[in-house]
Design a protein around this motif. Structure first.
Motif, PDB file in Angstrom:
ATOM      1  N   PRO A 154       0.730  -1.281  -0.232  1.00  0.00           N
ATOM      2  CA  PRO A 154       0.131  -0.164  -0.035  1.00  0.00           C
ATOM      3  C   PRO A 154       0.951   1.180   0.114  1.00  0.00           C
ATOM      4  CG  PRO A 154      -1.097  -1.562   1.522  1.00  0.00           C
ATOM      5  CD  PRO A 154       0.330  -2.051   1.054  1.00  0.00           C
ATOM      6  N   ASP A 190      -4.711   5.827   5.949  1.00  0.00           N
ATOM      7  CA  ASP A 190      -3.469   4.505   5.550  1.00  0.00           C
ATOM      8  C   ASP A 190      -4.269   3.740   4.450  1.00  0.00           C
ATOM      9  OD1 ASP A 190      -1.757   5.556   7.527  1.00  0.00           O
ATOM     10  OD2 ASP A 190      -2.288   4.053   8.849  1.00  0.00           O
ATOM     11  N   GLU A 191      -5.588   3.637   4.202  1.00  0.00           N
ATOM     12  CA  GLU A 191      -6.111   2.841   3.090  1.00  0.00           C
ATOM     13  C   GLU A 191      -6.740   3.567   1.996  1.00  0.00           C
ATOM     14  OE1 GLU A 191      -8.707   0.101   5.198  1.00  0.00           O
ATOM     15  OE2 GLU A 191      -7.104  -1.110   5.961  1.00  0.00           O
ATOM     16  N   GLU A 192      -6.926   4.837   2.256  1.00  0.00           N
ATOM     17  CA  GLU A 192      -7.854   5.395   1.139  1.00  0.00           C
ATOM     18  C   GLU A 192      -7.265   6.991   0.873  1.00  0.00           C
ATOM     19  OE1 GLU A 192     -12.447   5.918   0.383  1.00  0.00           O
ATOM     20  OE2 GLU A 192     -11.811   5.838   2.616  1.00  0.00           O
ATOM     21  N   ARG A 213      -8.578   3.204  -3.039  1.00  0.00           N
ATOM     22  CA  ARG A 213      -8.393   2.468  -1.692  1.00  0.00           C
ATOM     23  C   ARG A 213      -7.577   1.159  -2.034  1.00  0.00           C
ATOM     24  NH1 ARG A 213     -10.913   2.122   2.922  1.00  0.00           N
ATOM     25  NH2 ARG A 213     -11.381   0.024   3.817  1.00  0.00           N
ATOM     26  N   VAL A 214      -6.639   1.051  -0.905  1.00  0.00           N
ATOM     27  CA  VAL A 214      -5.748  -0.118  -0.811  1.00  0.00           C
ATOM     28  C   VAL A 214      -5.630  -0.824   0.272  1.00  0.00           C
ATOM     29  CG1 VAL A 214      -3.939   0.944  -2.524  1.00  0.00           C
ATOM     30  CG2 VAL A 214      -3.694   1.435  -0.052  1.00  0.00           C
ATOM     31  N   VAL A 215      -5.984  -1.997   0.103  1.00  0.00           N
ATOM     32  CA  VAL A 215      -6.148  -3.181   1.318  1.00  0.00           C
ATOM     33  C   VAL A 215      -5.128  -3.945   1.274  1.00  0.00           C
ATOM     34  CG1 VAL A 215      -7.475  -4.442   2.757  1.00  0.00           C
ATOM     35  CG2 VAL A 215      -8.515  -2.266   1.615  1.00  0.00           C
ATOM     36  N   ARG A 216      -4.301  -4.449   2.119  1.00  0.00           N
ATOM     37  CA  ARG A 216      -3.410  -5.573   2.063  1.00  0.00           C
ATOM     38  C   ARG A 216      -4.123  -6.953   2.491  1.00  0.00           C
ATOM     39  NH1 ARG A 216       1.233  -6.720  -0.315  1.00  0.00           N
ATOM     40  NH2 ARG A 216       2.902  -6.357   0.678  1.00  0.00           N
ATOM     41  N   THR A 256      -1.764  -6.872  -2.572  1.00  0.00           N
ATOM     42  CA  THR A 256      -2.739  -5.477  -2.063  1.00  0.00           C
ATOM     43  C   THR A 256      -3.900  -5.332  -3.153  1.00  0.00           C
ATOM     44  OG1 THR A 256      -0.560  -4.624  -1.520  1.00  0.00           O
ATOM     45  CG2 THR A 256      -2.399  -2.879  -2.165  1.00  0.00           C
ATOM     46  N   VAL A 301      -6.374  -3.182  -4.904  1.00  0.00           N
ATOM     47  CA  VAL A 301      -6.534  -1.608  -5.058  1.00  0.00           C
ATOM     48  C   VAL A 301      -7.969  -1.499  -5.808  1.00  0.00           C
ATOM     49  CG1 VAL A 301      -5.333   0.229  -6.151  1.00  0.00           C
ATOM     50  CG2 VAL A 301      -3.900  -1.731  -5.676  1.00  0.00           C
TER      51      VAL A 301
END
Length: 145
Positions: free
Chosen positions: A15, A69-71, A88-91, A96, A98
Motif C-alpha cells: 500500500p 492509511d487505506e484511502e 483504496r488499498v488494502v493488504r 494489495t 486496489v
C-alpha cells in the motif's frame, strides 16, 4: 450520487508504494494517459489543494478530501457538481487490493456524467493497470520505499 466507473486490481506492491505514486502528482501523466499535468499546492495531505490539466480539457482545481492509511479521495468542483475519485488499498493474503471508484454528486451530476463519464469509464481500467505497474516498479527499485 452517481457512480461513473470502478476498477479493481491485485498487486504485489505494498500500500505504501501506491501512496508514494499518488503523492508524486507531477509524475501522474506517466501512468494516467488522460492527464497533461498535475500540480499540488504543498505536501500530499488531507485538505491539500491543487490543479489538474486533463488532455484536451480546461484546468480543474481539486482538493485532497480524505487521506488515511487505506484511502485517498480527491474531489474536483465542477459547475453544479463534484467529481470524486476514491482510491483504496488494502493488504490481503492475495496481495494489495486496489480499487478506484469515480462518482459525481450535485444537481448537475447527470449532465456532467453525460459529457465526460464515458471517457472516464473507458480509461479507469487502463489507468489502474498503469498505476499498478508503476507501483510495482517503484517497489523493485532500492531506496524508493
Amino acid at each position: 450520487m452517481t457512480q461513473i466507473a470502478a476498477a479493481h486490481a491485485v498487486s504485489t506492491a505494498a500500500p505504501a508504494d501506491f501512496f508514494a505514486v499518488w503523492a508524486d502528482m507531477a509524475a501522474w501523466p506517466e501512468w494516467n494517459a488522460d492527464t497533461e499535468w498535475v500540480r499540488l499546492d504543498g505536501p500530499f495531505a488531507e485538505g491539500a489543494t491543487g490543479t489538474l490539466k486533463p488532455k484536451g480539457g480546461p484546468k480543474v482545481a481539486f482538493v485532497v478530501e480524505k487521506l488515511t492509511d487505506e484511502e485517498f479521495v480527491d474531489v474536483s468542483r465542477l459547475v453544479g457538481a463534484r467529481l470524486i475519485f476514491a482510491h483504496r488499498v488494502v493488504r490481503t493474503a492475495a496481495g494489495t487490493e486496489v480499487t478506484v471508484t469515480i462518482s459525481m454528486t450535485g444537481p448537475l451530476r447527470r449532465l456532467w456524467s453525460a459529457l465526460m463519464g464515458g471517457g472516464l469509464a473507458d480509461s479507469v481500467h487502463r489507468d489502474l493497470a498503469a498505476l499498478v505497474e508503476t507501483a510495482e516498479a517503484r517497489r523493485a527499485v532500492p531506496g524508493t520505499r
